[in-house]
Write a protein that holds these residues in place. Structure first.
Motif, PDB file in Angstrom:
ATOM      1  N   TRP A  73     -15.896  31.597 -71.452  1.00 22.71           N
ATOM      2  CA  TRP A  73     -16.300  30.220 -70.802  1.00 22.71           C
ATOM      3  C   TRP A  73     -17.474  30.707 -69.769  1.00 22.71           C
ATOM      4  O   TRP A  73     -17.516  31.826 -69.269  1.00 22.71           O
ATOM      5  CB  TRP A  73     -14.910  29.495 -70.195  1.00 22.71           C
ATOM      6  N   SER A  74     -18.226  29.623 -69.361  1.00 23.38           N
ATOM      7  CA  SER A  74     -19.109  29.873 -68.396  1.00 23.38           C
ATOM      8  C   SER A  74     -18.643  29.239 -67.082  1.00 23.38           C
ATOM      9  O   SER A  74     -17.503  28.563 -67.244  1.00 23.38           O
ATOM     10  CB  SER A  74     -20.487  29.075 -68.858  1.00 23.38           C
ATOM     11  N   ALA A  75     -18.951  29.632 -65.946  1.00 19.71           N
ATOM     12  CA  ALA A  75     -18.390  29.275 -64.680  1.00 19.71           C
ATOM     13  C   ALA A  75     -18.790  27.743 -64.457  1.00 19.71           C
ATOM     14  O   ALA A  75     -19.821  27.151 -65.008  1.00 19.71           O
ATOM     15  CB  ALA A  75     -19.195  30.001 -63.676  1.00 19.71           C
ATOM     16  N   PRO A  76     -18.140  26.847 -63.493  1.00 17.10           N
ATOM     17  CA  PRO A  76     -18.727  25.758 -63.194  1.00 17.10           C
ATOM     18  C   PRO A  76     -19.937  25.843 -62.512  1.00 17.10           C
ATOM     19  O   PRO A  76     -20.383  26.847 -62.067  1.00 17.10           O
ATOM     20  CB  PRO A  76     -17.429  25.181 -61.994  1.00 17.10           C
ATOM     21  N   PRO A  77     -20.722  24.771 -62.492  1.00 16.40           N
ATOM     22  CA  PRO A  77     -20.177  23.437 -62.964  1.00 16.40           C
ATOM     23  C   PRO A  77     -20.712  23.029 -64.548  1.00 16.40           C
ATOM     24  O   PRO A  77     -20.606  22.108 -65.026  1.00 16.40           O
ATOM     25  CB  PRO A  77     -21.278  22.563 -61.952  1.00 16.40           C
ATOM     26  N   ARG A  78     -21.095  24.261 -65.249  1.00  8.27           N
ATOM     27  CA  ARG A  78     -20.982  23.965 -66.730  1.00  8.27           C
ATOM     28  C   ARG A  78     -19.686  23.628 -67.209  1.00  8.27           C
ATOM     29  O   ARG A  78     -19.418  23.198 -68.046  1.00  8.27           O
ATOM     30  CB  ARG A  78     -21.894  24.880 -67.106  1.00  8.27           C
ATOM     31  N   GLU A  79     -18.949  25.302 -67.342  1.00  8.32           N
ATOM     32  CA  GLU A  79     -17.768  25.355 -67.779  1.00  8.32           C
ATOM     33  C   GLU A  79     -17.992  25.150 -69.278  1.00  8.32           C
ATOM     34  O   GLU A  79     -17.059  24.199 -69.837  1.00  8.32           O
ATOM     35  CB  GLU A  79     -16.598  24.496 -67.163  1.00  8.32           C
ATOM     36  N   THR A 110     -19.329  13.661 -67.997  1.00 14.73           N
ATOM     37  CA  THR A 110     -19.470  13.129 -66.389  1.00 14.73           C
ATOM     38  C   THR A 110     -19.682  14.646 -65.579  1.00 14.73           C
ATOM     39  O   THR A 110     -20.538  14.527 -64.598  1.00 14.73           O
ATOM     40  CB  THR A 110     -18.079  12.531 -65.988  1.00 14.73           C
ATOM     41  N   ASN A 111     -18.970  15.603 -65.719  1.00 16.31           N
ATOM     42  CA  ASN A 111     -18.874  16.603 -64.799  1.00 16.31           C
ATOM     43  C   ASN A 111     -19.841  17.795 -65.501  1.00 16.31           C
ATOM     44  O   ASN A 111     -19.511  18.935 -64.798  1.00 16.31           O
ATOM     45  CB  ASN A 111     -17.433  16.986 -64.464  1.00 16.31           C
ATOM     46  N   LEU A 112     -20.477  17.647 -66.477  1.00 15.72           N
ATOM     47  CA  LEU A 112     -21.106  18.778 -66.886  1.00 15.72           C
ATOM     48  C   LEU A 112     -22.526  18.885 -66.398  1.00 15.72           C
ATOM     49  O   LEU A 112     -23.372  17.854 -66.812  1.00 15.72           O
ATOM     50  CB  LEU A 112     -21.265  18.781 -68.478  1.00 15.72           C
ATOM     51  N   ARG A 113     -22.881  19.624 -65.242  1.00 14.31           N
ATOM     52  CA  ARG A 113     -23.925  19.355 -64.485  1.00 14.31           C
ATOM     53  C   ARG A 113     -24.958  20.498 -64.632  1.00 14.31           C
ATOM     54  O   ARG A 113     -24.524  21.621 -64.619  1.00 14.31           O
ATOM     55  CB  ARG A 113     -23.477  19.186 -63.046  1.00 14.31           C
ATOM     56  N   THR A 114     -26.075  20.186 -65.032  1.00 17.71           N
ATOM     57  CA  THR A 114     -27.320  21.031 -65.238  1.00 17.71           C
ATOM     58  C   THR A 114     -28.114  21.136 -63.799  1.00 17.71           C
ATOM     59  O   THR A 114     -27.991  19.983 -63.147  1.00 17.71           O
ATOM     60  CB  THR A 114     -27.961  20.903 -66.259  1.00 17.71           C
ATOM     61  N   PRO A 115     -28.988  22.016 -63.667  1.00 18.28           N
ATOM     62  CA  PRO A 115     -29.704  22.013 -62.435  1.00 18.28           C
ATOM     63  C   PRO A 115     -30.560  20.572 -62.141  1.00 18.28           C
ATOM     64  O   PRO A 115     -30.800  20.382 -61.170  1.00 18.28           O
ATOM     65  CB  PRO A 115     -30.942  23.284 -62.681  1.00 18.28           C
ATOM     66  N   ALA A 116     -30.755  19.830 -63.162  1.00 18.01           N
ATOM     67  CA  ALA A 116     -31.550  18.680 -62.967  1.00 18.01           C
ATOM     68  C   ALA A 116     -30.414  17.746 -62.143  1.00 18.01           C
ATOM     69  O   ALA A 116     -31.140  16.759 -61.486  1.00 18.01           O
ATOM     70  CB  ALA A 116     -31.702  17.963 -64.250  1.00 18.01           C
ATOM     71  N   ASP A 117     -29.039  17.824 -62.293  1.00 14.21           N
ATOM     72  CA  ASP A 117     -28.370  17.175 -61.375  1.00 14.21           C
ATOM     73  C   ASP A 117     -27.764  17.586 -60.119  1.00 14.21           C
ATOM     74  O   ASP A 117     -27.118  16.972 -59.025  1.00 14.21           O
ATOM     75  CB  ASP A 117     -26.839  16.935 -62.232  1.00 14.21           C
ATOM     76  N   PHE A 118     -28.491  18.878 -59.804  1.00 11.19           N
ATOM     77  CA  PHE A 118     -28.059  19.660 -58.549  1.00 11.19           C
ATOM     78  C   PHE A 118     -28.678  18.937 -57.324  1.00 11.19           C
ATOM     79  O   PHE A 118     -29.991  18.867 -57.361  1.00 11.19           O
ATOM     80  CB  PHE A 118     -28.418  20.964 -58.631  1.00 11.19           C
ATOM     81  N   ARG A 119     -28.346  18.843 -56.278  1.00 17.51           N
ATOM     82  CA  ARG A 119     -28.749  18.188 -55.112  1.00 17.51           C
ATOM     83  C   ARG A 119     -29.898  19.354 -54.473  1.00 17.51           C
ATOM     84  O   ARG A 119     -30.855  19.042 -54.114  1.00 17.51           O
ATOM     85  CB  ARG A 119     -27.949  18.035 -53.874  1.00 17.51           C
ATOM     86  N   GLN A 120     -29.474  20.662 -54.974  1.00 18.03           N
ATOM     87  CA  GLN A 120     -30.460  21.761 -54.357  1.00 18.03           C
ATOM     88  C   GLN A 120     -30.786  22.495 -55.866  1.00 18.03           C
ATOM     89  O   GLN A 120     -30.056  23.426 -56.511  1.00 18.03           O
ATOM     90  CB  GLN A 120     -29.839  22.748 -53.513  1.00 18.03           C
ATOM     91  N   PRO A 121     -31.934  22.128 -56.639  1.00 12.38           N
ATOM     92  CA  PRO A 121     -31.966  22.671 -57.978  1.00 12.38           C
ATOM     93  C   PRO A 121     -32.779  23.874 -58.049  1.00 12.38           C
ATOM     94  O   PRO A 121     -32.697  24.453 -59.072  1.00 12.38           O
ATOM     95  CB  PRO A 121     -32.936  21.494 -58.562  1.00 12.38           C
TER      96      PRO A 121
END
Ligand SMILES: [Zn+2]
Length: 371
Positions: free
Chosen positions: A135-141, A280-291
């Motif tokens: 597995w990869s780490a959050p926020p991808r998991e 919903t919770n699979l977040r990529t850098p495009a979703d980060f507040r600090q990308p």
């Protein structure tokens, strides 16, 4: 007649769990959920229901046979960064005898998504093996690789990679082969730095638990033993020959290890269990507040920072729960094992019972959802 009324305090997230249970027909209303929990607490839960939708389904239309794409022998003291594309297999094979292989893994197209030993351990236990996922780490998991085969079944997720510091502090070596430095040197081929080495998954390393301590044992893998990992996304895999020749990890000697990259067959691909996705919770850098990846090293405060924590503020909601004699007796009986945590606080016991019951009854046991 209620023999007493307890005031159950929950926050909005805990209440959401109870309300969802009502919405899904688990009980008529909030109080009914609570009474049901009290009645069923401690009973064996039914099998979790899975509803996979195929994140890991990677077989295409055409029939594919296994084919050898590349081979490399890692000599003692070395490691290798290996591109393994989606649908390819990395085989790590013993060629001279028992040798621990530390392993790391990055998303080939975004190195900030990297293998997460903590999640592997939480989902698959202390000895991940064939049938488990990397597995990869959050926020991808996300599932990065799938353990297709493992002829030994002794892989470690308890111990950290060995390091120059370890060999100097424990043995007095000014210089010694060590997994951290080997990993760093191998992945430098792809521009990664010494600080980009993560916790390793350690193949062919036998470990266990003695009391509350993790312990290393001698291992029993032999010539020809192997693990096979099928890439579920394009990855940079970084295996290395563990540098520990002064401990039990590889039975006190270092040996070369063979790496092979194979094209997976249709049959290989079909063996990967389907996993749910959680978009919903699979977040990529495009979703980060600090990308942006921080480019300098000192840490400085952003004067414009405004915190935006999830679901904060957490609110406290009180629910009056009238308990009749039977329900109160059930609470007291269940509470016998909970008293050491809550003393005489029956409302706290009831909250534990309701949420423990929910966890046992409804938590999905699919690897994608555990932990
Ligand atoms: Zn090592």
């Amino acid at each position: 007649m209620a023999s007493r009324t307890l005031v159950l305090t929950l926050n909005q997230q805990q209440l959401e769990l109870i309300d969802k249970t009502v919405e899904n027909g688990g009980a008529g209303d909030r109080l009914a959920v609570i009474y049901r929990a009290l009645k069923e607490y401690g009973e064996p839960a039914r099998e979790a229901v899975s509803d996979p939708d195929g994140q890991t389904q990677i077989a295409g239309d055409r029939q594919i046979e296994r084919a050898l794409l590349r081979e490399h022998v890692m000599e003692p003291g070395t490691g290798r960064a290996v591109e393994v594309r989606k649908g390819q297999i990395l085989r790590i094979e013993q060629i001279e005898g028992p040798q621990c292989v530390d392993f790391n893994c990055f998303n080939l197209h975004d190195y900030k998504e990297a293998m997460h030993v903590g999640r592997i351990r939480a989902v698959h236990g202390l000895r991940p093996t064939a049938g488990d996922f990397v597995w990869s780490a959050p926020p991808r998991e996300r599932a990065m690789m799938y353990f297709l085969a493992d002829t030994v079944g002794c892989n470690d997720v308890l111990f950290a990679r060995c390091s120059a510091y370890l060999y100097e502090s424990a043995y007095g070596f000014a210089s010694h082969t060590n997994c951290h430095d080997i990993q760093a040197e191998a992945q430098r081929e792809y521009g990664l730095t010494n600080d980009d080495v993560h916790d390793s998954l350690n193949f062919f390393m036998c470990t266990g638990v003695d009391g509350d301590r993790a312990v290393i044992k001698r291992q029993h893998s032999g010539v020809g033993d192997y693990v096979e990992l099928l890439a579920l996304m394009d990855v940079l895999a970084v295996p290395n020959v563990c540098g520990n020749d002064v401990g039990r990890t590889s039975n006190f000697s270092l040996k070369p290890v063979k790496l092979s990259v194979l094209q997976a067959s249709e049959n290989d691909l079909a063996r990967v269990p389907k996993l749910r996705t959680y978009p919903t919770n699979l977040r990529t850098p495009a979703d980060f507040r600090q990308p942006n990846i921080k480019a300098d090293r000192p840490l400085k405060r952003d004067p414009d920072y405004v915190p935006q924590f999830t679901n904060v503020p957490l609110r406290t909601i009180s629910i009056e729960v009238p308990l009749d004699e039977e329900a109160h007796t059930a609470l007291k009986q269940s509470g016998l094992t909970l008293r050491e945590y809550y003393g005489e606080d029956e409302a706290a016991m009831l909250r534990d019972i309701v949420l423990s019951w929910w966890e046992a009854r409804y938590t999905n046991s699919l690897p994608g959802t555990a932990a």
